[in-house]
Design an enzyme around this catalytic site. Sequence first.
Site, PDB file in Angstrom:
ATOM      1  N   CYS A   2     -12.470  -5.309 -46.373  1.00  0.00           N
ATOM      2  CA  CYS A   2     -13.623  -5.304 -45.759  1.00  0.00           C
ATOM      3  C   CYS A   2     -14.308  -6.341 -45.936  1.00  0.00           C
ATOM      4  CB  CYS A   2     -14.424  -4.293 -46.610  1.00  0.00           C
ATOM      5  SG  CYS A   2     -13.574  -2.570 -46.927  1.00  0.00           S
ATOM      6  N   ARG A  27     -12.090  -8.464 -40.611  1.00  0.00           N
ATOM      7  CA  ARG A  27     -11.843  -7.799 -42.163  1.00  0.00           C
ATOM      8  C   ARG A  27     -11.858  -6.438 -42.076  1.00  0.00           C
ATOM      9  NH1 ARG A  27     -11.226 -11.599 -46.004  1.00  0.00           N
ATOM     10  NH2 ARG A  27     -11.689  -9.662 -47.383  1.00  0.00           N
ATOM     11  N   TRP A  75     -13.243  -1.394 -43.578  1.00  0.00           N
ATOM     12  CA  TRP A  75     -11.722  -1.046 -43.337  1.00  0.00           C
ATOM     13  C   TRP A  75     -11.481  -0.053 -44.219  1.00  0.00           C
ATOM     14  CZ3 TRP A  75      -8.718  -1.689 -39.196  1.00  0.00           C
ATOM     15  CH2 TRP A  75      -7.494  -1.273 -39.312  1.00  0.00           C
ATOM     16  N   ASN A  99     -15.786  -4.764 -51.536  1.00  0.00           N
ATOM     17  CA  ASN A  99     -14.452  -5.101 -50.807  1.00  0.00           C
ATOM     18  C   ASN A  99     -13.224  -4.929 -51.901  1.00  0.00           C
ATOM     19  OD1 ASN A  99     -12.373  -5.950 -49.127  1.00  0.00           O
ATOM     20  ND2 ASN A  99     -12.430  -8.129 -49.604  1.00  0.00           N
ATOM     21  N   GLY A 100     -12.315  -4.065 -51.663  1.00  0.00           N
ATOM     22  CA  GLY A 100     -11.460  -3.833 -52.594  1.00  0.00           C
ATOM     23  C   GLY A 100     -10.891  -2.222 -52.700  1.00  0.00           C
ATOM     24  N   GLU A 480      14.163  -5.787 -36.475  1.00  0.00           N
ATOM     25  CA  GLU A 480      12.989  -6.244 -36.361  1.00  0.00           C
ATOM     26  C   GLU A 480      12.824  -7.805 -36.246  1.00  0.00           C
ATOM     27  OE1 GLU A 480      10.290  -5.207 -36.189  1.00  0.00           O
ATOM     28  OE2 GLU A 480       8.962  -6.538 -36.978  1.00  0.00           O
ATOM     29  N   LYS A 484      10.411  -9.175 -33.057  1.00  0.00           N
ATOM     30  CA  LYS A 484       9.380 -10.323 -33.322  1.00  0.00           C
ATOM     31  C   LYS A 484       9.722 -11.366 -32.496  1.00  0.00           C
ATOM     32  CE  LYS A 484       6.640  -8.873 -35.044  1.00  0.00           C
ATOM     33  NZ  LYS A 484       7.276  -7.560 -35.276  1.00  0.00           N
ATOM     34  N   GLU A 487       9.014 -10.602 -28.591  1.00  0.00           N
ATOM     35  CA  GLU A 487       7.851 -10.174 -28.253  1.00  0.00           C
ATOM     36  C   GLU A 487       6.706 -11.286 -28.133  1.00  0.00           C
ATOM     37  OE1 GLU A 487       5.473  -6.948 -30.426  1.00  0.00           O
ATOM     38  OE2 GLU A 487       6.636  -7.800 -32.214  1.00  0.00           O
ATOM     39  N   HIS A 503      33.947  -5.569 -30.350  1.00  0.00           N
ATOM     40  CA  HIS A 503      34.113  -4.486 -29.549  1.00  0.00           C
ATOM     41  C   HIS A 503      33.594  -4.706 -28.134  1.00  0.00           C
ATOM     42  CE1 HIS A 503      36.102  -2.450 -32.851  1.00  0.00           C
ATOM     43  NE2 HIS A 503      35.096  -2.757 -33.490  1.00  0.00           N
ATOM     44  N   LYS A 602      -1.950  -3.883 -29.088  1.00  0.00           N
ATOM     45  CA  LYS A 602      -1.811  -3.690 -30.387  1.00  0.00           C
ATOM     46  C   LYS A 602      -1.666  -2.054 -30.786  1.00  0.00           C
ATOM     47  CE  LYS A 602      -1.612  -4.758 -34.801  1.00  0.00           C
ATOM     48  NZ  LYS A 602      -0.260  -5.091 -35.055  1.00  0.00           N
TER      49      LYS A 602
HETATM   50  C1  AGP Z   1       5.077  -4.641 -33.433  1.00  0.00           C
HETATM   51  O1  AGP Z   1       5.265  -5.830 -33.486  1.00  0.00           O
HETATM   52  C2  AGP Z   1       4.723  -4.170 -31.709  1.00  0.00           C
HETATM   53  N1  AGP Z   1       3.572  -4.495 -31.552  1.00  0.00           N
HETATM   54  C3  AGP Z   1       4.961  -2.739 -31.645  1.00  0.00           C
HETATM   55  O2  AGP Z   1       6.403  -2.481 -31.668  1.00  0.00           O
HETATM   56  C4  AGP Z   1       4.308  -1.731 -32.483  1.00  0.00           C
HETATM   57  O3  AGP Z   1       5.253  -1.787 -33.922  1.00  0.00           O
HETATM   58  C5  AGP Z   1       4.588  -0.216 -32.192  1.00  0.00           C
HETATM   59  O4  AGP Z   1       3.835  -0.109 -30.799  1.00  0.00           O
HETATM   60  C6  AGP Z   1       4.245   1.000 -32.923  1.00  0.00           C
HETATM   61  O5  AGP Z   1       2.787   0.794 -33.285  1.00  0.00           O
HETATM   62  P1  AGP Z   1       2.036   1.639 -34.335  1.00  0.00           P
HETATM   63  O6  AGP Z   1       2.720   1.216 -35.645  1.00  0.00           O
HETATM   64  O7  AGP Z   1       0.695   1.435 -34.415  1.00  0.00           O
HETATM   65  O8  AGP Z   1       2.471   3.181 -34.061  1.00  0.00           O
END
Ligand code: AGP
Length: 607
Positions: A2, A27, A75, A99-100, A480, A484, A487, A503, A602
């Site tokens: 926060c 924050r 938050w 905050n904490g 993952e 990363k 994207e 294969h 996001k």
């Molecule tokens: C993660 O880097 C991506 N932005 C995306 O795959 C994200 O993980 C996915 O949309 C799921 O989001 P959520 O965890 O908010 O459900």
Amino acid sequence: MCGIVGYAGNRDSSTVLVDGLKKLEYRGYDSAGIAVFENGVIKVVKAKGRLNDLEEKMQETGVPQGHCGIGHTRWATHGEPSDVNSHPHGSKTLSIVHNGIIENYLELKEKLIRKGYTFDSETDTEVVAKLLDYYYKGDPKAAVLRVIQAVKGSYALGMIFKDYPDVIFAVRKDSPLIVGLGEGENFIASDIPAILKYTRNYYLIEENELVELTKDKVTVYNLDLEPVEKEVYTADWDMEAAEKGGYPHFMLKEIYEQPEAFRKTVSPRLKDGLPDLEFSGALTPAFIRSIEKIHIVACGTAMHAGLIGKNVIEALGRIPTEVAIASEFRYCDPILGKNDLVVIVSQSGETADTLAALRLAKSRGVPVLALVNVVGSSIAREADCVLYTWAGPEIAVASTKAFTVQMALFYLLAIEFARVRGELTDAGAASYCGKLMEIPDRMQEVLQNSEDCKYFASKFQNAENLFFIGRGLDYALSQEGSLKLKEISYIHSEAYAAGELKHGTISLITDQVPVVALATQSHLFEKTRSNIKEVVTRGAKVLLVAAEDMISKNEETKYVLAVPSVGDLFMPLLAIIPLQLFAYYTAVLRGCDVDKPRNLAKSVTVE
Ligand code: AGP
């Protein structure tokens, strides 16, 4: 995480406080409030929502008129976003912002209730406020000292007392706090952006230092209430850089926040060395013992955390576990047994496909456990049981710290499930929990080698296509790593089971095709080495990511990233960091918009 601010001076404190909170919204931003001395009385205005909701409420109820006060942008960690859960919290005597995370707040709350206190909110902060009220006998500093002896956890507290108009008290442990030093005015804040408009000079408040602040004087005390000499720092950041804590991008800042996020998510869930998970409702030990199958359902990075979760739950708990992509799960008429458990994973708690999957599971009568970062989000509210990740707000679109703490919760679940089902003794479970608590320090070591990741990124930045390969947990984690890179750098990459390459896909490996080989699993190292040899002989340019105690066996590749050895099972918690940094530096070198990659959001709240 926060944001707190405080001001004492000659300006209109409501304006200064709200201004400062706006600079700290990164924050946390689910609710906000201020408390101001107005004609010797503490006037509090607080509201759920963003700061403009608070400003609207201030217009409705009257803007507090004064020159000293405290403010907070929240938050949520304990208690969903609401007017009553927003800060400041207090009593007739005082008002505080925090905050904490207070780990023993429930125990303290019970004691205060027995002493006749009542509570309006679900927050740990209100417990601190009432405890401060209980100990206050006229001397604020003495009361603060009693409180910090009683509470366990992390805090940065801003406090005002009715009997001490225009004086601010503050103290911190594990959460950041600075004191802004102005001309005829002084400030407290969680971070520099809140004060930059007024001053660039500040004190860094150290652990368990107590601040007493007026517009003309700032005194910092140690716990013996002896004044402490403080060095004056001068901030040379511009505002935008300051909001990122001096980092060039939120993503890099959040990568570096992982040790703290991990500690905040794990340590409150360990009691006497064993997992202490706030299971509610359906997740009784009897139910845990009856589970026949676990379905982990999520999207993107959250789904990849589920892949790690599957590996660790099956390794320790011996419970058959499947991972499903939410957008597939919701339309495939899944086979769910009456003794199954669905685990929903989501940072935002609002992903449409994931929420739909949750609702499908519930419609089938299957208990749903959700691992969520946003308190009070739709998924959190609709699940039968929620375990929150306490990563704080994740601003960058590419998820990093949220992923790591999602994995952390899966390790805790796997250990607890194994213990309850008799697959682990208490001693065995405690040993694994001890391993978990070593991770933040090991993460710090990995973060100190970020220059290597920057160097390797420069060697691979012009790739058109890139492969990530691995076996077991390394294969799960490579997915993952691949996401990363894709994207944020827009390089096409693909994660492949190392043993599966021959294969078909190995036909794509020709001269200088880049391959990131994950080989952190000692029991699979020689097998992965064979796969590395296969691609090297076909001309691949390989970056090896391996545990440091396996590196000496490497003869095939010149590009090597060593990760501290913490045991096969726990390696993903460290190996993810070089993959995040590799993707980050590659994207920076390619001039990409790291925090806001093209086409992405996001939170994907549509199908
Ligand atoms: C993660 O880097 C991506 N932005 C995306 O795959 C994200 O993980 C996915 O949309 C799921 O989001 P959520 O965890 O908010 O459900």
